[in-house]
Design an enzyme around this catalytic site. Sequence first.
Site, short mmCIF file in Angstrom:
data_model
loop_
_atom_site.label_atom_id
_atom_site.label_comp_id
_atom_site.label_asym_id
_atom_site.label_seq_id
_atom_site.Cartn_x
_atom_site.Cartn_y
_atom_site.Cartn_z
N SER A 182 -86.18 78.55 28.10
CA SER A 182 -86.03 77.97 26.77
C SER A 182 -84.62 77.52 26.45
CB SER A 182 -86.51 78.96 25.71
OG SER A 182 -85.72 80.13 25.72
N HIS A 210 -92.41 76.09 26.80
CA HIS A 210 -91.70 74.80 26.84
C HIS A 210 -92.24 73.86 27.91
CE1 HIS A 210 -88.76 76.04 23.87
NE2 HIS A 210 -88.87 77.23 24.43
N LYS A 241 -94.75 74.21 19.53
CA LYS A 241 -93.70 73.36 20.08
C LYS A 241 -94.28 71.97 20.35
CE LYS A 241 -90.93 77.29 20.90
NZ LYS A 241 -90.73 78.51 21.64
C1 LIG Z 1 -90.67 79.82 21.09
C2 LIG Z 1 -90.97 80.74 22.21
C3 LIG Z 1 -91.88 81.79 22.06
C4 LIG Z 1 -92.47 82.14 20.75
O1 LIG Z 1 -93.39 81.19 20.29
P1 LIG Z 1 -93.60 80.96 18.72
O2 LIG Z 1 -94.91 80.32 18.62
O3 LIG Z 1 -92.46 80.11 18.26
O4 LIG Z 1 -93.56 82.32 18.08
C5 LIG Z 1 -92.19 82.54 23.18
N1 LIG Z 1 -91.60 82.30 24.37
C6 LIG Z 1 -90.71 81.32 24.53
C7 LIG Z 1 -90.10 81.09 25.86
C8 LIG Z 1 -90.35 80.52 23.46
O5 LIG Z 1 -89.42 79.58 23.61
#
Ligand SMILES: *Cc1c(COP(=O)(O)O)cnc(C)c1O
Length: 411
Positions: A182, A210, A241
């Site tokens: 991330s 991601h 995302k």
């Molecule tokens: C954003 C993210 C999460 C959490 O997801 P949300 O839906 O935003 O709570 C988990 N793992 C990674 C690698 C992330 O970047």
Amino acid sequence: MARTFAGELAALEQAALRRRLRIVDSPQQPRLQSGGRQLINFSSNDYLGLAASAELSALLKDGVDRCGAGSGASRLVCGTHRAHAQLEDAIAAFKGTESALAFSSGYAAAVGTLTAIAEKGDILLMDKLCHASLIDGARLSGATLRVFPHNRTDRLAELLVWARENAAADRRIIIVTESVFSMDGDLAPLAEIVRLRHEHDALLMVDEAHAVGIMGPGGRGLAAELGLSGSVDIHLGTLSKALGLHGGYIAGSRALTDLLVNRARSFIYSTAPPPSVAWAATRVVQDIIASAQGDAARARLQENIRLFTAPGTDPATNAGPAAPGPAAPSPAAQSAILPVIIGGEQAALDRSAALERAGFLVPAIRFPTVAKGSARLRVTLSATHTAEEIRGLRGALESAASPERRARTER
Ligand SMILES: *Cc1c(COP(=O)(O)O)cnc(C)c1O
């Protein structure tokens, strides 16, 4: 005397680690209104530009009309609307797994799942750069946690040997990694990790937060791109995302998701997400992400990544003279996350502030999100950035990197 809240904040300020919320007055898109100005946003995870699209707004409104606003209770009590079940079927079909389970966020999915499947005596082997949600889940589970240096499969192999020698026969050994990291935007060596998973008879959990929507056939993620999906026991993803909505999911075997329904406390003891979101997310997965429309958006995103990283001027290598610690810039772009490693926390804040004066929103990412001394500008690209915006950011990064011009602009 007990430490005070204000004292702790002052210490954070002193270390250039204090964080503040920024209010945005427009929908989440490349052109944001904030603080009475327009900023070009290069920090969102809305990689395909769906979050503020008219299409998703319409889907969500339709979802509210069909399913109502709130869900009223936990999924296990009376909160499981048919829309949740349909979303889970859609995710399972998309990921090519037997089953899927939706959570209110990716964070809740990570914490709920690790605490449900691992306990004292089990062993979790986790990449050093894994997301906080995975770390928190691992710690809360009570299992033994061993961290291997980022992407070092040789060290993972050693830990697997150690784990097999030290775990009782009925204990689980679970490898945990992200597919696209991330804050660094690089990729896990999934093929080698899968080989080790089989060799040592471990389980494998892969967080594709991601990668889903962006990589692989139909946006199914990196494991799918590499043809390794079948060797991943626990697929974690988010709807928040690239998918532009909100919520998280786990995909895997029916036995896994049934166990999570029984054991994952973030699933059991929390009100179900709005069914309208589940309804809209089902459409997003089926009709947008996995469709020709998704392919077109992914192609635009790839074109933007190419534009940003095209040789001639590499913004990452122009990040500034003194970048202590792991200063390696992102190599050839592997994802839509293109960090410019700065090093010092204050230096990263200064670079971010200079970019903001030039009209670009690229917040500094600092400890504890990344290691101390590896503060960075985390540039993320969207399919909906224009070529002009991307060239503008490249120019701003290059001029901010030149000390004499920096001295001039920062007076
Ligand atoms: C954003 C993210 C999460 C959490 O997801 P949300 O839906 O935003 O709570 C988990 N793992 C990674 C690698 C992330 O970047």
